[in-house]
Each structure stands twice: as C-alpha cells, then as structure tokens.
Design a protein around this motif. Sequence first.
Motif, PDB file in Angstrom:
ATOM      1  N   VAL A   1       0.847  -1.194   0.000  1.00 17.78           N
ATOM      2  CA  VAL A   1       0.000   0.000   0.000  1.00 17.78           C
ATOM      3  C   VAL A   1       0.885   1.248   0.000  1.00 17.78           C
TER       4      VAL A   1
ATOM      5  N   MET B   1     -17.492   2.733  11.865  1.00 16.90           N
ATOM      6  CA  MET B   1     -16.854   4.044  11.755  1.00 16.90           C
ATOM      7  C   MET B   1     -17.671   4.871  10.772  1.00 16.90           C
TER       8      MET B   1
ATOM      9  N   THR C   1      -6.170   2.679  14.614  1.00 14.01           N
ATOM     10  CA  THR C   1      -5.900   1.413  13.936  1.00 14.01           C
ATOM     11  C   THR C   1      -6.417   0.232  14.771  1.00 14.01           C
TER      12      THR C   1
ATOM     13  N   ALA D   1     -10.030   0.085  14.014  1.00  8.31           N
ATOM     14  CA  ALA D   1     -10.204  -0.363  12.632  1.00  8.31           C
ATOM     15  C   ALA D   1     -10.003  -1.873  12.541  1.00  8.31           C
TER      16      ALA D   1
ATOM     17  N   GLN E   1     -12.804  -3.964  13.707  1.00  7.33           N
ATOM     18  CA  GLN E   1     -14.001  -3.967  12.857  1.00  7.33           C
ATOM     19  C   GLN E   1     -13.790  -4.742  11.566  1.00  7.33           C
ATOM     20  N   SER E   2     -12.585  -4.699  11.027  1.00  5.86           N
ATOM     21  CA  SER E   2     -12.289  -5.480   9.834  1.00  5.86           C
ATOM     22  C   SER E   2     -10.782  -5.644   9.700  1.00  5.86           C
TER      23      SER E   2
ATOM     24  N   LYS F   1     -15.002  -4.634   2.680  1.00 13.91           N
ATOM     25  CA  LYS F   1     -14.111  -4.594   3.847  1.00 13.91           C
ATOM     26  C   LYS F   1     -14.004  -3.206   4.471  1.00 13.91           C
TER      27      LYS F   1
ATOM     28  N   GLU G   1      -9.167  -7.437   7.531  1.00 16.46           N
ATOM     29  CA  GLU G   1      -8.722  -7.350   6.146  1.00 16.46           C
ATOM     30  C   GLU G   1      -8.776  -5.907   5.658  1.00 16.46           C
ATOM     31  N   GLY G   2      -9.828  -5.187   6.083  1.00 15.78           N
ATOM     32  CA  GLY G   2      -9.917  -3.777   5.738  1.00 15.78           C
ATOM     33  C   GLY G   2      -8.689  -3.021   6.239  1.00 15.78           C
ATOM     34  N   ALA G   3      -8.259  -3.347   7.445  1.00 10.50           N
ATOM     35  CA  ALA G   3      -7.085  -2.685   8.015  1.00 10.50           C
ATOM     36  C   ALA G   3      -5.846  -2.965   7.165  1.00 10.50           C
ATOM     37  N   SER G   4      -5.683  -4.205   6.771  1.00  7.55           N
ATOM     38  CA  SER G   4      -4.577  -4.574   5.887  1.00  7.55           C
ATOM     39  C   SER G   4      -4.620  -3.786   4.584  1.00  7.55           C
ATOM     40  N   LEU G   5      -5.817  -3.647   4.057  1.00  3.91           N
ATOM     41  CA  LEU G   5      -5.981  -3.016   2.744  1.00  3.91           C
ATOM     42  C   LEU G   5      -5.639  -1.528   2.751  1.00  3.91           C
ATOM     43  N   VAL G   6      -5.794  -0.869   3.900  1.00  5.97           N
ATOM     44  CA  VAL G   6      -5.428   0.543   3.931  1.00  5.97           C
ATOM     45  C   VAL G   6      -3.961   0.730   4.351  1.00  5.97           C
ATOM     46  N   GLY G   7      -3.244  -0.367   4.487  1.00  6.58           N
ATOM     47  CA  GLY G   7      -1.816  -0.246   4.743  1.00  6.58           C
ATOM     48  C   GLY G   7      -1.427  -0.282   6.201  1.00  6.58           C
ATOM     49  N   ILE G   8      -2.330  -0.758   7.038  1.00  4.47           N
ATOM     50  CA  ILE G   8      -2.001  -0.906   8.454  1.00  4.47           C
ATOM     51  C   ILE G   8      -1.256  -2.221   8.636  1.00  4.47           C
TER      52      ILE G   8
END
Lengths: 235, 287
Positions: A74, A91, B166, B169, B172-173, A86, B175-182
């Motif tokens: 990313v 939030m 984070t 985040a 809550q998800s 996802k 995979e979502g966290a992974s996808l935003v670069g966390i």
Amino acid sequence: MLKLSNVAVSYGSFTAIKHVNIEVAKGEIVVLLGANGAGKSTTFRSISGISKLSQGEIYFQNSPIGGRAPDKNVQAGIVQCAEGRKLFPQMTVQENLRMGAFVHRMKKAEIKHSLEKVYNLFPILKEKNHDDAGSLSGGQQQMLAIGRALMSKPKLLMLDEPSVGLAPLIVEQMFKVIEEINREGITVLLAEQNANAALSIADKGYVFENGEIVVQGTAGDLLANGEVRKAYIGV
Amino acid sequence: MDILIQQLFNGLTIGSVYSLVALGLTLVYGILHIPNFAHGALYMLGGYITLSMMTLYGVNYWFAMFVSVIVVGLMGVLLERFVFRLLREAPPLHDKIAAIGILLFLEAFAQFVWGADFHTMTSPYDQVVNIMGLTFTMQRLLIIVSAIVVMILLYLFLKKTYTGSTIIAMSQSREGASLVGININKVAMLTFMISGGLAAIASSLASPINLVFPGMGHLVILKAFVIIILGGMGSIPGAIVGGYILGFSESLGATYISNDYKDIIAFVLLVVILTVKPTGLFAKGER
Ligand SMILES: Nc1ncnc2c1ncn2[C@@H]1O[C@H](COP(=O)(O)OP(=O)(O)O)[C@@H](O)[C@H]1O
Ligand SMILES: [Mg+2]
C-alpha cells in the motif's frame, strides 16, 4: 508497471491459480474476466501480498514484490478495493476515508486535499459524512470503498467486482467513475463478471477459467471473440 | 442516606477497577475474537510486580506501578508475538486452549516465585479524609480518579490519534485494516501491550484495598467476562458502563441484600440483562 510471471497460489493443498502471466502498463485499464471461483480475487490477493505465492514472481515498477507484506505494498501505491468492500462498519464515512489515508498520516494538508477530491467524485459521501459506513446502501458502500482506496493515493488501483449487486443505473455510474479515476493517471486493474461493461472501458483483458488464463487480448479482440461473448456476455 | 452515599462511593471504586480490567479484555477481544482467559493472570502479575518493586527495592508506589505497567505490557506483547500470532490461522478453539494454558502457567509461576501466601500492599495513601461528614480513604479516591484519567487518555488515544484508531479499525475489519496499509502485526502487539498495561494499573490500584495472592485474578476476570458480555463483546463504552453497573450493584447488594452474596450479583445481573437484551447493552451491528 505490473507484471505477474508464472504466478501460482495455493490454499492448503488446493491450487487456486497457476501459470498466471499478466502485464499491465502505466495508465491502462486492464480487466480480469471469469466466472465465480475462477481465481480473480486470488490474483488480486497475491498482488496485494495478502496471499503468498507458491510459485512465480510479481514485479511492480520492475522490482520484485512477491511475498512483501500488504502494508508495504500500500505504501508503494498498490491499493486494492476488495470483494465485500471490507469497510469499517461502525466508523463514520469520514473516519473510513481518513483510515484510507493511513500511509500518509503525517501529511495533514494532503489528507484534507484528498478528502475534498473524493467528496467531489462522490458527493453523496459528503452528505453522509457522519453516518456509519454500515448504514449505507450497497452502492454507497462501494463508493466509500473506492473513495477509501483513493485516499491512499494509489498508483495501481485494483477493483474487485465493483459492480456486483448494484442496480444497473449505479453500475453505469460506477464505470464512468472508474474511467474518470483512470484519466487522472491511476492505472486500473479491474475484476469483473460484467464483461460487456468492463471491456467497454478497458484497454485489454484476461479471461480466467479454473485458475488459469485461457484467453487474453485487447478489449476489442475479446469483445469480438465468439467464445468470450458466449461465455460472459450471453449473446 | 449516609450509608447509601458511602456505598455508591464504594461502587464507584470497585467499578473503576472492573472497568479497567474489562477494557483490556474487550480490546484484545477485537484482535483475537475470543476472550483472553489469561488476562486475569496478567492482572495478578501486575499486583505482584508492583508489590515486589515496593518491598524489595523500596521504590515509591507510582514508580512501582510504572514498572509493573511496562513489564506486564511487554508480557502481553510476548503473548501476542509467540503464542496468538502463530495461532492466527488455527481454529478459535486453539486460541482458547492456549489462553487457558498461559493462565495456568503464570499462576504456577507466581506461586513458584512468590509463594502461595497472601500479601498486603501498603499504599502511602492510607489516610482517611472527611468530606461533609462522610469518610473516605485516600486510596479509594485515588482509584477512582486514576481510573477515570486513564480511561479518558485511552479514549483520546483511540479516537483522536491515527495509531489508536488502527486498533478500532482492526477490530471492525482485519482485512480492511490490511488493505489501507495498516501493519496488523504491529497493531495486535500494541493492543496486547495496552491491555496488559491496563491490567497492571487496575491491580496496582486495587491491591492496597485487597490482597495480593496467586488466585487474585480469578474473581476479577470472571466478573470482567460478565461485564464484556453485558456491555456487548468488543464494545469499549460497554466495558466502561458495564464495569460501573457491576460495581454499583455489588456494593448496594452487599449492603441491602447480603454481603455473603455480593459475588453472585454479577451473575444474576448477567442473566437478567441477557434475558432482556440478548446481544448485550452496547452490541455492535453485524461485522
Ligand atoms: N480462503 C480460501 N480458502 C480456500 N479456498 C479458497 C479461498 N479463497 C478462494 N478459494 C478458492 O479458490 C478458487 C478461486 O477463488 P477466487 O479467487 O475467489 O475466484 P473469483 O474471485 O474469480 O470468484 C475458488 O475455487 C475458491 O473456492
Ligand atoms: Mg472474487
């Protein structure tokens, strides 16, 4: 810009994709077609670094990235808007977008600028600013997912079936937006089952069947290909 | 009337401790998606470390607590890194078994190092203060104030900083966290660190009014489970409100019903609330 060379991915003993060779040039829209379970999402997951390669290599801007952690990808500008969206459901819309800018978290002014751009692209998101993401309609959630991906300023944006489950009018709007995003200089890799609409905006495409690429060519070629038409367009 | 106020004050005191413990439990629930049974053992370790720092090295109460927070926080990080991370792809049952294993190990360890005796922790704040005819011990006031300060700081961290959000985040998800670069590994370690730190703060605050012994975490952690079930699994406001509800019910129940039964109140409350609202008070929507 992106090159997959003989990539294979397995889930346990099951090989989901193999012998996958894909090339995406800067500025292109490239579409991956294929029925459910053909291997499109797995290909995306391998590019993002979420699924490990069991074979082959992936190159981004000429350097190998196979096996690199998702967050590093990313940071490098490879961003995926995944199947199932996802989002962070409890939030708000704005918090989701801000999380999208996580890799740029130190640059306050830049985040604000990106936020404005996303709101311009999807005015409805501005209206729903303070609503929880989980309360949005399917189309709005998809817009939010794309908006969140844009917040990280991708060089390569991967969209996994953005039109799935949406009303025809919204789908049309979605493809217009994708073209617009591409025009701004972002390279787009698109997975779709809606072959007609996808090919109409794409430069080229790859057709997946059972984890392998069976046909590839320019969008025009694929649209003219009788077998592709029969299998994915239905005429 | 005086008794009522006195009991409400006591409720606030124990509620503060419960809330801190439940917060740590609920945060880690967001990462593991199972309750971390070992959390009570971290609470217990926190008490022992603070106590040892004070008795062995003669350092002051606050510095002892600080060391305890660091050590137990790091302990949490180790658990994440070397136990739970390796089980991430395994079925949830494996996490539960591992957590119970850690609990048993740490208790045996504490017994080995410090013995099975009960210890008292003497706090420098054993004065009694008089406010409008009511008497309070300083330590109890201190528990309330410190807990509230910690909770406010935690809230600000989670809500107002990128690093803190984070954690939310990821709960809550993932995979979502992974996808935003966390980097989800870092977030998981951070969460375990905070969770351990909160447990250490809670036990260091509570020990001067209770006792330090290997089983000191049992009842506390059982009640913290009740609290996060009451408040809705993974809910942060739920953990805080649930902690205070339980604190008040216990202290009022002890006075007006029976002191012998105060530890049962948690479970009665659990049955009642889950009958009325099976998802808990602050249940999250679908994930
Ligand atoms: N997490 C997983 N575990 C095991 N098998 C999976 C997993 N994800 C996908 N698969 C399998 O891999 C194949 C490709 O799936 P996928 O990449 O999701 O296809 P598509 O996105 O084209 O629908 C399918 O047979 C699917 O069942
Ligand atoms: Mg898919």
